[in-house]
Design a protein around this motif. Structure first.
Motif, mmCIF file in Angstrom:
data_model
loop_
_atom_site.group_PDB
_atom_site.id
_atom_site.type_symbol
_atom_site.label_atom_id
_atom_site.label_comp_id
_atom_site.label_asym_id
_atom_site.label_seq_id
_atom_site.Cartn_x
_atom_site.Cartn_y
_atom_site.Cartn_z
ATOM 1 N N GLU A 1 1.062 -1.457 0.186
ATOM 2 C CA GLU A 1 -0.181 -0.392 -0.097
ATOM 3 C C GLU A 1 0.837 1.026 0.374
ATOM 4 O OE1 GLU A 1 -3.054 1.295 3.649
ATOM 5 O OE2 GLU A 1 -3.701 0.051 1.924
ATOM 6 N N GLY A 2 1.038 2.068 -1.044
ATOM 7 C CA GLY A 2 2.262 3.677 -1.350
ATOM 8 C C GLY A 2 1.773 4.215 -0.378
ATOM 9 N N GLY A 3 0.658 4.313 0.204
ATOM 10 C CA GLY A 3 0.278 5.465 0.836
ATOM 11 C C GLY A 3 0.018 5.549 2.071
ATOM 12 N N PHE A 4 0.784 4.151 2.899
ATOM 13 C CA PHE A 4 1.453 3.585 3.856
ATOM 14 C C PHE A 4 2.294 5.427 4.590
ATOM 15 C CE2 PHE A 4 2.930 1.412 7.013
ATOM 16 C CZ PHE A 4 2.962 1.904 8.679
ATOM 17 N N ASP A 5 1.582 5.445 6.018
ATOM 18 C CA ASP A 5 2.941 6.756 6.950
ATOM 19 C C ASP A 5 3.129 6.003 8.178
ATOM 20 O OD1 ASP A 5 3.831 8.166 8.103
ATOM 21 O OD2 ASP A 5 2.899 10.249 7.169
ATOM 22 N N ALA A 6 3.772 5.439 8.599
ATOM 23 C CA ALA A 6 3.877 4.264 9.963
ATOM 24 C C ALA A 6 3.879 5.711 10.263
ATOM 25 C CB ALA A 6 5.117 3.924 9.582
ATOM 26 N N ARG A 7 4.433 7.140 11.129
ATOM 27 C CA ARG A 7 4.127 7.579 12.022
ATOM 28 C C ARG A 7 2.710 8.600 11.747
ATOM 29 N NH1 ARG A 7 9.474 7.961 9.678
ATOM 30 N NH2 ARG A 7 11.139 8.547 11.624
ATOM 31 N N ALA A 8 2.525 8.983 11.127
ATOM 32 C CA ALA A 8 0.729 8.831 11.183
ATOM 33 C C ALA A 8 0.014 7.502 11.682
ATOM 34 C CB ALA A 8 0.215 8.879 9.719
ATOM 35 N N PHE A 9 0.518 6.466 11.478
ATOM 36 C CA PHE A 9 -0.455 5.515 12.175
ATOM 37 C C PHE A 9 0.042 5.620 13.761
ATOM 38 C CE2 PHE A 9 -0.009 1.399 13.822
ATOM 39 C CZ PHE A 9 -0.875 0.564 13.887
ATOM 40 N N VAL A 10 1.072 5.954 14.292
ATOM 41 C CA VAL A 10 1.276 5.636 15.260
ATOM 42 C C VAL A 10 0.782 7.058 16.241
ATOM 43 C CG1 VAL A 10 3.405 5.929 17.163
ATOM 44 C CG2 VAL A 10 3.771 4.117 15.140
ATOM 45 N N ALA A 11 0.850 7.799 15.295
ATOM 46 C CA ALA A 11 -0.444 9.540 15.793
ATOM 47 C C ALA A 11 -1.548 8.902 15.801
ATOM 48 C CB ALA A 11 0.137 10.691 15.684
ATOM 49 N N GLY A 12 -2.331 7.828 15.001
ATOM 50 C CA GLY A 12 -3.711 7.687 15.183
ATOM 51 C C GLY A 12 -3.807 6.453 15.971
ATOM 52 N N ALA A 13 -2.863 5.513 16.425
ATOM 53 C CA ALA A 13 -3.075 4.747 17.356
ATOM 54 C C ALA A 13 -3.335 5.606 18.919
ATOM 55 C CB ALA A 13 -1.764 3.357 17.142
ATOM 56 N N ARG A 14 -2.539 6.653 18.889
ATOM 57 C CA ARG A 14 -2.499 6.722 20.505
ATOM 58 C C ARG A 14 -3.468 7.409 20.633
ATOM 59 N NH1 ARG A 14 3.007 8.647 23.125
ATOM 60 N NH2 ARG A 14 2.212 10.456 23.631
ATOM 61 N N SER A 15 -4.579 8.428 20.272
ATOM 62 C CA SER A 15 -5.059 8.538 19.875
ATOM 63 C C SER A 15 -6.403 7.433 20.694
ATOM 64 C CB SER A 15 -5.727 9.670 18.645
ATOM 65 O OG SER A 15 -5.281 10.406 18.471
ATOM 66 N N ALA A 16 -6.750 6.430 18.777
ATOM 67 C CA ALA A 16 -7.519 5.262 19.683
ATOM 68 C C ALA A 16 -6.743 4.872 20.791
ATOM 69 C CB ALA A 16 -6.929 4.362 18.057
ATOM 70 N N TYR A 17 -5.751 4.533 21.151
ATOM 71 C CA TYR A 17 -5.963 4.001 22.684
ATOM 72 C C TYR A 17 -6.756 4.486 24.017
ATOM 73 C CZ TYR A 17 -2.955 2.126 26.674
ATOM 74 O OH TYR A 17 -2.708 2.344 27.910
ATOM 75 N N GLU A 18 -6.388 6.157 23.736
ATOM 76 C CA GLU A 18 -6.956 6.824 24.638
ATOM 77 C C GLU A 18 -8.495 6.854 24.685
ATOM 78 O OE1 GLU A 18 -6.895 11.321 26.299
ATOM 79 O OE2 GLU A 18 -5.257 10.556 25.399
ATOM 80 N N MET A 19 -8.765 6.999 23.156
ATOM 81 C CA MET A 19 -9.985 6.950 23.440
ATOM 82 C C MET A 19 -11.047 5.594 24.002
ATOM 83 S SD MET A 19 -10.942 8.729 19.568
ATOM 84 C CE MET A 19 -12.163 7.920 19.799
ATOM 85 N N ILE A 20 -10.553 4.405 23.802
ATOM 86 C CA ILE A 20 -11.095 3.097 24.121
ATOM 87 C C ILE A 20 -10.648 2.554 25.058
ATOM 88 C CG2 ILE A 20 -10.449 0.945 23.845
ATOM 89 C CD1 ILE A 20 -9.378 1.336 20.971
#
Length: 239
Positions: free
Chosen positions: A104-123
């Motif tokens: 998947e060419g548009g994958f951005d690992a750093r953006a993923f980590v930032a989103g995972a942090r937000s999801a972790y807190e929300m969950i």
């Protein structure tokens, strides 16, 4: 009548000569070299601009001047490892991230980590509040069913839970892989949390409303590659 007429005529002639002489003495006579009167509606000629000072003059190249030498080439710095700052470049996680990026060419690992942090807190916050509506789009089906069952059990006992984040001190990728058409990334979260559980009467039965506890969670998120839905969902939890 002729005598009277002659006297008046002489008087008028004398006056005319007198007036003519007075005007000539005041106005003078034209010689042809007089300056023309200025016309206020005609613009005055502007003075020619003076050449700028020597320190502001841009010199033009001389015909006999030596040709300019090209500027020396500056070598560009070589790029660092692809996932620098996220994972060890020689680790299995780095290889897994490479495979995800290739698929998947548009994958951005750093953006993923930032989103995972937000999801972790929300969950964590939504689970404590029993907010199934917020949890459902963030969790895989089996994980949602497990969380929902735990919330229902708590509600049946009449217990309430409160969780407030103080900080997320670390969020690091510890694993990544592609399984079929599904990408999976595992992160380790280190956080500080205030959490308390109360019984039906409001008495504290677990945790503390003031004490800060350290929490370590290992969560795995997954997503179907090249799917229209860009969201990653929590598929596994551990500590």
């Amino acid at each position: 009548m002729s005598d009277g007429f002659d006297i008046y005529t002489v008087i008028i002639l004398v006056l005319a000569v007198f007036i003519f002489l007075r005007l000539r003495s005041v106005l003078g006579t034209r010689t042809g070299n007089e300056r023309r009167p200025s016309d206020p509606f005609v613009g005055r000629p502007q003075p020619k601009p003076e050449p700028p000072a020597n320190d502001k003059v841009i010199p033009l190249p001389q015909r006999n001047s030596e040709p300019q030498r090209p500027a020396p080439e500056v070598a560009e710095p070589e790029p660092g490892p692809r996932w620098s700052g996220l994972v060890d470049p020689d680790s299995a996680a780095a290889l897994g991230l490479d495979r995800i990026a290739e698929a998947e060419g548009g994958f951005d690992a750093r953006a993923f980590v930032a989103g995972a942090r937000s999801a972790y807190e929300m969950i964590v916050t939504a689970f404590a509040a029993g907010d199934r509506k917020t949890l459902k789009p963030l969790l895989a089906r089996d994980v949602f069913e497990s969380f929902s069952a735990a919330i229902a059990d708590r509600e049946n006992r009449g217990e309430t839970m409160e969780s407030n984040f103080v900080s997320i001190d670390k969020s690091e990728i510890v694993g990544a892989e592609v399984a079929g058409r599904t990408a999976q990334i595992t992160l380790r979260f280190v956080s500080k949390l205030i959490t308390v559980t109360r019984d039906r009467g409001g008495a504290v039965i677990d945790g503390s409303p003031t004490e800060i506890v350290d929490l370590v969670d290992v969560w795995t998120f997954a997503r179907e590659l090249n799917a229209r839905d860009p969201n990653w969902r929590l598929v596994a939890t551990g500590s």
